[in-house]
Motif scaffolding. Structure first.
Motif, PDB file in Angstrom:
ATOM      1  N   LYS A 127      43.547  24.409  35.261  1.00 34.79           N
ATOM      2  CA  LYS A 127      42.248  25.063  35.310  1.00 34.79           C
ATOM      3  C   LYS A 127      42.444  26.569  35.313  1.00 34.79           C
ATOM      4  CE  LYS A 127      39.802  21.451  37.718  1.00 34.79           C
ATOM      5  NZ  LYS A 127      38.950  21.128  38.833  1.00 34.79           N
TER       6      LYS A 127
ATOM      7  N   ASP B 197      32.430  22.167  42.101  1.00 40.61           N
ATOM      8  CA  ASP B 197      32.082  23.204  43.081  1.00 40.61           C
ATOM      9  C   ASP B 197      33.098  24.334  43.078  1.00 40.61           C
ATOM     10  OD1 ASP B 197      29.704  22.065  43.950  1.00 40.61           O
ATOM     11  OD2 ASP B 197      30.671  20.947  45.574  1.00 40.61           O
ATOM     12  N   SER B 198      34.382  23.992  43.089  1.00 37.56           N
ATOM     13  CA  SER B 198      35.419  25.032  43.057  1.00 37.56           C
ATOM     14  C   SER B 198      35.377  25.812  41.755  1.00 37.56           C
ATOM     15  CB  SER B 198      36.807  24.415  43.231  1.00 37.56           C
ATOM     16  OG  SER B 198      36.945  23.877  44.510  1.00 37.56           O
ATOM     17  N   TRP B 199      35.114  25.111  40.658  1.00 36.41           N
ATOM     18  CA  TRP B 199      35.063  25.773  39.359  1.00 36.41           C
ATOM     19  C   TRP B 199      33.995  26.864  39.332  1.00 36.41           C
ATOM     20  CZ3 TRP B 199      30.970  26.039  35.916  1.00 36.41           C
ATOM     21  CH2 TRP B 199      31.255  26.665  34.711  1.00 36.41           C
TER      22      TRP B 199
ATOM     23  N   GLY C 179      30.121  13.822  43.216  1.00 36.51           N
ATOM     24  CA  GLY C 179      30.331  15.262  43.067  1.00 36.51           C
ATOM     25  C   GLY C 179      30.177  15.802  41.666  1.00 36.51           C
TER      26      GLY C 179
ATOM     27  N   SER D 239      36.687  13.646  37.864  1.00 33.38           N
ATOM     28  CA  SER D 239      37.912  14.141  38.499  1.00 33.38           C
ATOM     29  C   SER D 239      37.931  15.663  38.643  1.00 33.38           C
ATOM     30  CB  SER D 239      39.138  13.685  37.698  1.00 33.38           C
ATOM     31  OG  SER D 239      39.124  14.277  36.410  1.00 33.38           O
ATOM     32  N   THR D 240      36.976  16.358  38.055  1.00 38.93           N
ATOM     33  CA  THR D 240      36.923  17.820  38.116  1.00 38.93           C
ATOM     34  C   THR D 240      36.188  18.269  39.369  1.00 38.93           C
ATOM     35  OG1 THR D 240      36.838  17.891  35.698  1.00 38.93           O
ATOM     36  CG2 THR D 240      36.184  19.891  36.862  1.00 38.93           C
ATOM     37  N   ASP D 241      36.756  19.242  40.060  1.00 38.17           N
ATOM     38  CA  ASP D 241      36.097  19.817  41.233  1.00 38.17           C
ATOM     39  C   ASP D 241      35.119  20.889  40.744  1.00 38.17           C
ATOM     40  OD1 ASP D 241      35.286  20.952  43.603  1.00 38.17           O
ATOM     41  OD2 ASP D 241      37.315  21.274  44.383  1.00 38.17           O
TER      42      ASP D 241
END
Length: 180
Positions: free
Chosen positions: A148, A42-44, A114, A38-40
């Motif tokens: 986040k 790429d954005s992180w 992802g 559930s964690t993005d």
């Protein structure tokens, strides 16, 4: 004898000052959400600069694992031919040299969804190896909450003591000149 002792003290102080200049960051991958489907991821990682001496900390549940892989295996989510792998829930990878590093979840479907991370590691001019890198602990748990942060979770850094170093060098030079 006195000059040798003074030289030894100066050398120790000089080395201590250089050690204080070292800095490294421990990045918790995904911040408080951790290494999860559930964690993005790429954005992180988008706004972060990873340097030699930094450490990646992967925290995840029993349904996940983390594997370091080659670029080709990263792109294809190939989970069979890995460089390193762990499934203990709390895994660290020290970033010891500049270059590209690739990580995926050992569950191929999660990787395809992802759950993979590519980091570009740059040379850190002040650190030659990991500083304060935590060791992996079995049974790690995620911190509660889902917000986040763009900031690294832990940072080991010290103030640059350049002026103190200059003062120490100047004082030592004056002392040596006075004995000449």
């Amino acid at each position: 004898m006195g000059n040798n002792l003074l030289l030894l003290i100066f050398t120790a102080a000089f080395l201590l000052l250089h050690c204080l200049r070292c800095s490294a960051t421990v990045y918790t991958v995904g911040d408080s959400s951790g290494w999860d489907i559930s964690t993005d991821i790429d954005s992180w990682s988008n706004d972060k600069t990873f340097s030699t001496g930094d450490t990646l900390l992967f925290q995840y549940s029993q349904y996940h694992s983390v594997s370091e892989v080659t670029e080709g295996n990263y792109k294809g989510c190939n989970t069979t031919n890995v460089l390193q792998s762990s499934s203990n829930g709390n895994t660290t990878f020290a970033l010891t040299s500049p270059g590209e590093r690739y990580f995926i979840c050992g569950n191929r479907l999660h990787c395809l969804g992802g759950m993979k991370l590519h980091v570009h590691v740059v040379e850190n001019q002040t650190v030659s190896g990991p500083v304060g890198a935590p060791s992996a602990q079995p049974g790690g748990s995620l911190r509660p909450g889902s917000s986040k942060s763009d900031e690294p979770s832990n940072s080991v850094s010290f103030v640059n003591p350049g002026s103190l170093e200059a003062l120490l060098l100047s004082s030592f030079a004056s002392y040596i000149i006075s004995f000449s």
